[in-house]
Write a protein that holds these residues in place. Structure first.
Motif, PDB file in Angstrom:
ATOM      1  N   TYR A 371      10.943  -5.101   1.181  1.00 23.31           N
ATOM      2  CA  TYR A 371      10.260  -6.116   1.972  1.00 23.31           C
ATOM      3  C   TYR A 371      10.491  -5.772   3.441  1.00 23.31           C
ATOM      4  O   TYR A 371      11.638  -5.720   3.906  1.00 23.31           O
ATOM      5  N   PHE A 372       9.430  -5.518   4.164  1.00 23.48           N
ATOM      6  CA  PHE A 372       9.514  -5.272   5.605  1.00 23.48           C
ATOM      7  C   PHE A 372       9.190  -6.572   6.329  1.00 23.48           C
ATOM      8  O   PHE A 372       8.196  -7.238   6.011  1.00 23.48           O
ATOM      9  N   VAL A 373       9.986  -6.917   7.334  1.00 23.63           N
ATOM     10  CA  VAL A 373       9.761  -8.168   8.045  1.00 23.63           C
ATOM     11  C   VAL A 373       9.773  -7.941   9.552  1.00 23.63           C
ATOM     12  O   VAL A 373      10.613  -7.207  10.075  1.00 23.63           O
ATOM     13  N   GLU A 383      -1.022  -1.075   1.803  1.00 21.82           N
ATOM     14  CA  GLU A 383      -1.131  -1.534   0.423  1.00 21.82           C
ATOM     15  C   GLU A 383      -0.270  -0.630  -0.445  1.00 21.82           C
ATOM     16  O   GLU A 383      -0.424   0.589  -0.463  1.00 21.82           O
ATOM     17  N   SER A 384       0.701  -1.211  -1.136  1.00 19.95           N
ATOM     18  CA  SER A 384       1.587  -0.426  -1.989  1.00 19.95           C
ATOM     19  C   SER A 384       2.213  -1.333  -3.038  1.00 19.95           C
ATOM     20  O   SER A 384       2.510  -2.505  -2.764  1.00 19.95           O
ATOM     21  N   GLU A 385       2.409  -0.772  -4.208  1.00 19.82           N
ATOM     22  CA  GLU A 385       2.981  -1.554  -5.300  1.00 19.82           C
ATOM     23  C   GLU A 385       4.409  -1.982  -5.011  1.00 19.82           C
ATOM     24  O   GLU A 385       4.835  -3.086  -5.363  1.00 19.82           O
ATOM     25  N   ASN A 386       5.168  -1.103  -4.318  1.00 22.60           N
ATOM     26  CA  ASN A 386       6.590  -1.369  -4.089  1.00 22.60           C
ATOM     27  C   ASN A 386       6.903  -1.989  -2.727  1.00 22.60           C
ATOM     28  O   ASN A 386       8.032  -2.379  -2.482  1.00 22.60           O
ATOM     29  N   LEU A 387       5.915  -2.038  -1.833  1.00 16.99           N
ATOM     30  CA  LEU A 387       6.178  -2.508  -0.473  1.00 16.99           C
ATOM     31  C   LEU A 387       5.433  -3.797  -0.179  1.00 16.99           C
ATOM     32  O   LEU A 387       4.262  -3.947  -0.541  1.00 16.99           O
ATOM     33  N   GLN A 388       6.126  -4.718   0.498  1.00 18.29           N
ATOM     34  CA  GLN A 388       5.479  -5.937   0.977  1.00 18.29           C
ATOM     35  C   GLN A 388       5.840  -6.135   2.440  1.00 18.29           C
ATOM     36  O   GLN A 388       6.961  -5.813   2.858  1.00 18.29           O
ATOM     37  N   PHE A 389       4.912  -6.685   3.211  1.00 13.21           N
ATOM     38  CA  PHE A 389       5.091  -6.850   4.648  1.00 13.21           C
ATOM     39  C   PHE A 389       4.957  -8.322   5.024  1.00 13.21           C
ATOM     40  O   PHE A 389       4.012  -8.996   4.603  1.00 13.21           O
ATOM     41  N   PHE A 390       5.891  -8.814   5.830  1.00 11.72           N
ATOM     42  CA  PHE A 390       5.921 -10.207   6.257  1.00 11.72           C
ATOM     43  C   PHE A 390       5.955 -10.245   7.786  1.00 11.72           C
ATOM     44  O   PHE A 390       6.790  -9.570   8.410  1.00 11.72           O
TER      45      PHE A 390
END
Length: 427
Positions: A371-373, A383-390
């Motif tokens: 999780y990148f914040v 867009e990536s299955e393992n990465l999320q951006f907040f």
């Protein structure tokens, strides 16, 4: 008022303060000015709270000529007083700087030297043009040695701190991608940090050098050096083995030293403490016990077990160099259900977008979810299955409250301004 005159008042007080919220009885208050405040206006309050004297540079606000001491500039007076005090106490001082690992290394050296000496060291990260003078002024006559951490975010700052501190010994942990905005790039970082080498060379002092770091060896040429390294025959102090799975373990003089520090990046920090301890005559068994007893704190590589997860909290600060090695180390750890929460890196200037993008690419090379914040990471979201951006902390907080993460081993790392230690209660 000259430093030697101010020193007479200093000898009659019990401590120094630059903040009216932390006034102690009979202290000396320095009314510093900043972009948005002028502590001259708080001098009367400081005296009412128990300060014995207030050092000021605004004559219009002096209402008590006996307790309010007028100087041309308060910051210059603080620095001059600290340098004068350093002359008076005359004890050996070890100066420490570098892009990463300064505080941990300082604390390790302090732990080792304290086994034999009455040692004083920088408290926390009071390592700038105000913090260093405060550290010097805290050194008592009973001290045998002092370790002074020096931080910098632009060139000539280390040079100034050396002129105030007059160190007898020095050590630079490394050169990395930290404060790129102020230094003007990596070459600026190298030049700025090397001001410590320049001082030691010009004044015929002694340097401690990691013989395994070719750049440090190159930049310290011409200085009386005490080198250390891992099985490095060119080093004066040789550590036989060093591993980090997950905690750092080294072999020194036949002794297996098992630390409570994680990550390969802490190997050099431990080795530096060993070398400095040996130089100052600390017995090998005392070096061993000091390192084994040392526990990281202040959100620096701290392992924490919560009700739901196991956390590796490294949220005190971050830059591209420290982020990269933290990700590499975490990816190699033997642990179940690993994931990372990484926050924005500050003070990178024009390199910011590229450095954040490079880190995202590095994370993508691992099998870990992340999780990148923060606004910097969010601007380059992918867009990536393992990465999320907040985009900010509050959005991440809401997500975690709903997700109820459990059974994970989680690395938490970001710049100080991100305050990612706020995640502890959520996880």
């Amino acid at each position: 008022m000259r430093p030697e005159e101010l020193y007479k008042y200093f000898l009659a007080v019990d401590g120094i303060s630059t903040d009216t919220r932390t006034i102690t009885s009979d202290c000396m208050f320095f009314a510093l000015k900043g972009p948005n405040f002028d502590a001259n206006q708080l001098a009367e309050e400081a005296l009412k709270k128990g300060a014995k004297y207030a050092v000021m540079d605004n004559p219009k606000l002096i209402t008590d000529s006996e307790k309010m001491l007028l100087v041309p500039d308060v910051l210059t007076a603080l620095q001059g007083l600290a340098s004068y005090h350093r002359h008076q106490i005359g004890l050996p001082i070890i100066a420490l700087t570098g892009s990463n690992g300064k505080t941990t290394t300082k604390e390790l050296i302090h732990a080792v030297l304290s086994k034999k000496y009455n040692t004083t060291a920088t408290v926390g990260n009071l390592n700038n043009h105000i913090g260093v003078p405060l550290t010097l002024l805290s050194i008592s006559e009973e001290a045998d040695l002092a370790i002074v951490e020096m931080g910098a975010n632009h060139q000539k700052e280390i040079e100034q701190l050396c002129e105030i501190t007059l160190p007898d010994y020095g050590y630079i942990t490394n050169f990395g991608k930290a404060h790129l905005e102020g230094f003007g790039g990596v070459e600026g970082v190298i030049k700025g940090k090397s001001e410590l080498y320049d001082y030691l060379r010009e004044n015929h002092k002694t340097v401690f050098v990691n013989a395994d770091d070719t750049l440090q060896v190159e930049k310290s040429i011409g200085i009386d050096a005490v080198s250390f390294g891992i099985n490095n025959p060119s080093a004066k102090v040789i550590i036989k083995e060093a591993t980090a799975q997950p905690m750092v373990k080294v072999v020194y003089k036949g002794k297996e030293i098992q630390s409570q520090l994680t990550g390969k990046y802490n190997i050099s920090n431990i080795c530096a403490a060993i070398a400095i301890g040996e130089y100052f005559g600390v017995a090998p068994e005392e070096i061993q016990s000091a390192i084994e007893e040392y526990k990281p704190k202040n959100n620096r590589s701290q392992w924490m077990t919560t009700t739901n997860n196991k956390l590796l909290l490294d949220a005190y600060n971050a830059n591209p160099s420290s982020m990269a090695v933290a990700v590499e180390n975490f990816a190699q750890l033997s642990a179940d259900n690993k994931m990372m929460i990484l926050g924005d890196m500050f003070e990178l200037g024009v390199e910011s977008e590229n450095e954040h993008l490079l880190l995202v690419e590095k994370v993508k090379q691992t099998p870990l979810s992340c999780y990148f914040v923060g606004k910097q990471f969010y601007q380059i979201k992918q867009e990536s299955e393992n990465l999320q951006f907040f985009e900010d902390f509050d959005i991440l907080k809401k997500y975690l409250e709903n997700e109820k993460t459990s059974g994970k081993t989680i690395l938490i790392k970001g710049s100080r301004g991100m305050s990612l230690e706020r995640l502890i209660d959520l996880l």
